[in-house]
Design a protein around this motif. Sequence first.
Motif, PDB file in Angstrom:
ATOM      1  N   SER A   3       0.847  -1.188   0.000  1.00  0.00           N
ATOM      2  CA  SER A   3       0.000   0.000   0.000  1.00  0.00           C
ATOM      3  C   SER A   3       0.885   1.241   0.000  1.00  0.00           C
ATOM      4  O   SER A   3       2.075   1.176   0.329  1.00  0.00           O
ATOM      5  N   ILE A   4       0.276   2.370  -0.338  1.00  0.00           N
ATOM      6  CA  ILE A   4       1.006   3.634  -0.365  1.00  0.00           C
ATOM      7  C   ILE A   4       1.653   3.898   0.994  1.00  0.00           C
ATOM      8  O   ILE A   4       2.775   4.398   1.074  1.00  0.00           O
ATOM      9  N   ALA A   5       0.956   3.520   2.054  1.00  0.00           N
ATOM     10  CA  ALA A   5       1.462   3.809   3.408  1.00  0.00           C
ATOM     11  C   ALA A   5       2.835   3.178   3.632  1.00  0.00           C
ATOM     12  O   ALA A   5       3.613   3.650   4.471  1.00  0.00           O
ATOM     13  N   GLN A   6       3.143   2.108   2.875  1.00  0.00           N
ATOM     14  CA  GLN A   6       4.431   1.425   3.073  1.00  0.00           C
ATOM     15  C   GLN A   6       5.499   1.848   2.073  1.00  0.00           C
ATOM     16  O   GLN A   6       6.627   1.377   2.138  1.00  0.00           O
ATOM     17  N   GLU A   7       5.128   2.687   1.118  1.00  0.00           N
ATOM     18  CA  GLU A   7       6.066   3.027   0.042  1.00  0.00           C
ATOM     19  C   GLU A   7       6.991   4.184   0.431  1.00  0.00           C
ATOM     20  O   GLU A   7       6.594   5.097   1.151  1.00  0.00           O
ATOM     21  N   ALA A   8       8.219   4.144  -0.128  1.00  0.00           N
ATOM     22  CA  ALA A   8       9.146   5.265   0.044  1.00  0.00           C
ATOM     23  C   ALA A   8       8.888   6.325  -1.029  1.00  0.00           C
ATOM     24  O   ALA A   8       9.112   7.511  -0.811  1.00  0.00           O
ATOM     25  N   PHE A   9       8.442   5.882  -2.206  1.00  0.00           N
ATOM     26  CA  PHE A   9       8.039   6.804  -3.278  1.00  0.00           C
ATOM     27  C   PHE A   9       7.050   6.087  -4.172  1.00  0.00           C
ATOM     28  O   PHE A   9       7.056   4.869  -4.253  1.00  0.00           O
ATOM     29  N   TRP A  10       6.178   6.861  -4.806  1.00  0.00           N
ATOM     30  CA  TRP A  10       5.116   6.252  -5.607  1.00  0.00           C
ATOM     31  C   TRP A  10       4.456   7.303  -6.489  1.00  0.00           C
ATOM     32  O   TRP A  10       4.649   8.501  -6.300  1.00  0.00           O
ATOM     33  N   CYS A  11       3.696   6.807  -7.480  1.00  0.00           N
ATOM     34  CA  CYS A  11       2.831   7.685  -8.278  1.00  0.00           C
ATOM     35  C   CYS A  11       1.378   7.324  -7.987  1.00  0.00           C
ATOM     36  O   CYS A  11       1.046   6.145  -7.875  1.00  0.00           O
ATOM     37  N   GLU A  12       0.557   8.344  -7.864  1.00  0.00           N
ATOM     38  CA  GLU A  12      -0.887   8.137  -7.728  1.00  0.00           C
ATOM     39  C   GLU A  12      -1.533   8.420  -9.084  1.00  0.00           C
ATOM     40  O   GLU A  12      -1.266   9.455  -9.692  1.00  0.00           O
ATOM     41  N   VAL A  13      -2.339   7.480  -9.514  1.00  0.00           N
ATOM     42  CA  VAL A  13      -3.029   7.610 -10.794  1.00  0.00           C
ATOM     43  C   VAL A  13      -4.510   7.826 -10.470  1.00  0.00           C
ATOM     44  O   VAL A  13      -5.148   6.951  -9.877  1.00  0.00           O
ATOM     45  N   SER A  14      -5.019   8.970 -10.814  1.00  0.00           N
ATOM     46  CA  SER A  14      -6.380   9.327 -10.399  1.00  0.00           C
ATOM     47  C   SER A  14      -7.420   8.701 -11.317  1.00  0.00           C
ATOM     48  O   SER A  14      -7.517   9.028 -12.495  1.00  0.00           O
ATOM     49  N   GLN A  15      -8.214   7.826 -10.711  1.00  0.00           N
ATOM     50  CA  GLN A  15      -9.293   7.171 -11.451  1.00  0.00           C
ATOM     51  C   GLN A  15     -10.302   8.214 -11.919  1.00  0.00           C
ATOM     52  O   GLN A  15     -10.773   8.187 -13.057  1.00  0.00           O
ATOM     53  N   ARG A  16     -10.581   9.135 -11.058  1.00  0.00           N
ATOM     54  CA  ARG A  16     -11.556  10.175 -11.384  1.00  0.00           C
ATOM     55  C   ARG A  16     -11.087  11.011 -12.589  1.00  0.00           C
ATOM     56  O   ARG A  16     -11.872  11.337 -13.477  1.00  0.00           O
ATOM     57  N   PRO A  68      -5.236  16.468 -14.870  1.00  0.00           N
ATOM     58  CA  PRO A  68      -3.996  15.679 -14.792  1.00  0.00           C
ATOM     59  C   PRO A  68      -4.211  14.399 -13.973  1.00  0.00           C
ATOM     60  O   PRO A  68      -4.789  14.437 -12.892  1.00  0.00           O
ATOM     61  N   VAL A  69      -3.731  13.298 -14.529  1.00  0.00           N
ATOM     62  CA  VAL A  69      -4.005  11.985 -13.923  1.00  0.00           C
ATOM     63  C   VAL A  69      -2.958  11.626 -12.861  1.00  0.00           C
ATOM     64  O   VAL A  69      -3.262  10.965 -11.880  1.00  0.00           O
ATOM     65  N   LEU A  70      -1.733  12.086 -13.040  1.00  0.00           N
ATOM     66  CA  LEU A  70      -0.633  11.549 -12.230  1.00  0.00           C
ATOM     67  C   LEU A  70      -0.113  12.534 -11.174  1.00  0.00           C
ATOM     68  O   LEU A  70       0.082  13.713 -11.466  1.00  0.00           O
ATOM     69  N   SER A  71       0.073  12.035  -9.973  1.00  0.00           N
ATOM     70  CA  SER A  71       0.817  12.768  -8.941  1.00  0.00           C
ATOM     71  C   SER A  71       1.982  11.892  -8.518  1.00  0.00           C
ATOM     72  O   SER A  71       1.864  10.660  -8.493  1.00  0.00           O
ATOM     73  N   PRO A  82       6.399   2.635  -7.962  1.00  0.00           N
ATOM     74  CA  PRO A  82       5.090   1.969  -8.009  1.00  0.00           C
ATOM     75  C   PRO A  82       3.982   2.954  -8.386  1.00  0.00           C
ATOM     76  O   PRO A  82       3.989   4.093  -7.940  1.00  0.00           O
ATOM     77  N   ARG A  83       3.071   2.479  -9.228  1.00  0.00           N
ATOM     78  CA  ARG A  83       1.906   3.300  -9.601  1.00  0.00           C
ATOM     79  C   ARG A  83       0.692   2.749  -8.859  1.00  0.00           C
ATOM     80  O   ARG A  83       0.429   1.544  -8.947  1.00  0.00           O
ATOM     81  N   TYR A  84      -0.022   3.616  -8.179  1.00  0.00           N
ATOM     82  CA  TYR A  84      -1.238   3.209  -7.462  1.00  0.00           C
ATOM     83  C   TYR A  84      -2.439   3.910  -8.070  1.00  0.00           C
ATOM     84  O   TYR A  84      -2.455   5.146  -8.161  1.00  0.00           O
TER      85      TYR A  84
END
Length: 421
Positions: free
Chosen positions: A12-25, A269-272, A394-396
């Motif tokens: 999960s994001i809570a365990q990641e050191a870095f990640w991308c969030e992909v917005s479904q909305r 924009p989809v990605l953070s 990782p992309r979430y």
Amino acid sequence: MNSACPQPLAQSIAQEAFWCEVSQRAIWSNVEILRHRVGSQVILGIVVKSDAYGHGLVECAREFVAAGADWLIVNFAYEAVKLRQAGVTAPIYICGNVSAAQVATIASYPDIRMALYDADVARAAAAAARAAGRVIPVHILIETGTHRQGLTIEEALELAATVSQLDGIVLEGISTHYADIEDTTDHRFAHQQLELLNQAERAFRQAGYDLAIVQSANSAATILWNQTHASMVRVGIAAYGLWPSKETYAKVLQTFAERGEGFLPNLQPVLSWRARVVQVKSVPAGGYVGYGRTFRATQPMQIAVLPLGYHEGYDRRLSNLGYVLINGLRAPVCGRICMNMMMVDVTPIPNVQVGTVATLMGSDGDERISAEQLANWMGTINYEVVARIHPSVPRYLVADAPLSPAAAADLRSGRTTAALA
Ligand SMILES: Cc1ncc(COP(=O)(O)O)c(C=O)c1O
């Protein structure tokens, strides 16, 4: 959703050191806008090549299809195979190069069509398709001025004649790609390209070919001219909520000003992109930060270390130039970006500790760092900024709140002349 790492280290994001969030909305909003733009009769092809422009191939492909995309477009055969192996069943078009050695691979999966401009590849594809008991639809690429892929009308007709004599492949369409439609507000060259494609279509029909699909429109063309939509569009960057260029945006405004009409999509924009602080340290006045000692503190400072660098796609040209957002405030990059680490100045930012989230791209509070801002700093385009985020990040897919009906209607409508005034 980490496609590069066969066994993700975190769940999960809570365990990641870095990640991308992909917005479904954002994906659903953008698809809704694009569908509204092209209508129900035009095939809405979404380009998911290059790991879905860095957003994560399989998850984005699934989401685009669920949101209403008709086709998925990739560049390479391996991308099509990856989608099929992940259980994605939507029609796929391979718009890049497929070599004679690769055709057998795509023949082993259903509903994959390919760009074609080579008779040897046509023969190999036909043989592979016959062996697999399938028919591969092909789209002949027409040279209209980009000189990248494609054939003159005469060469294309010759190839079509070859295709028509081969069992196993069938001519489904013709296609071209614009050279500079997003680079300028002067679209005379793009108009010439469209005219050449239209000439090719007439020549094909006169020669008795029944073309199901004529396609040319990328994001800029889809936004700017509905006469390019024809039977299918190939939208990449706009589906990810990014404008193809400032020029495309300016052209829309210019068209509104001159003609009182146009289409100004409210792209989301989809990605953070985020990372966690792994260390906070004090630097005394006169202390240096990072390789080359390019940064020297003029007063006592607090520096936060982030656990990613240019290998992960945070460009080294952002050294001593970019900033990230922490607790809604700007934290400037200090010193050189390292291969897997970077340092930012958090001296005036309260409550920064190990685990605090930094935003490299996206919003935090009232502040936002856009792909365009990063591109300006790096001397490149927003396409490259997102496409170069390393697959090991990782992309979430983030299931953010659905749109209200009013917001959805607003997104669909674009902005009106009155709203622009
Ligand atoms: C052949 C082809 N069609 C369509 C696209 C999508 O372009 P855009 O991302 O500008 O929509 C690309 C992207 O490079 C492409 O190579």
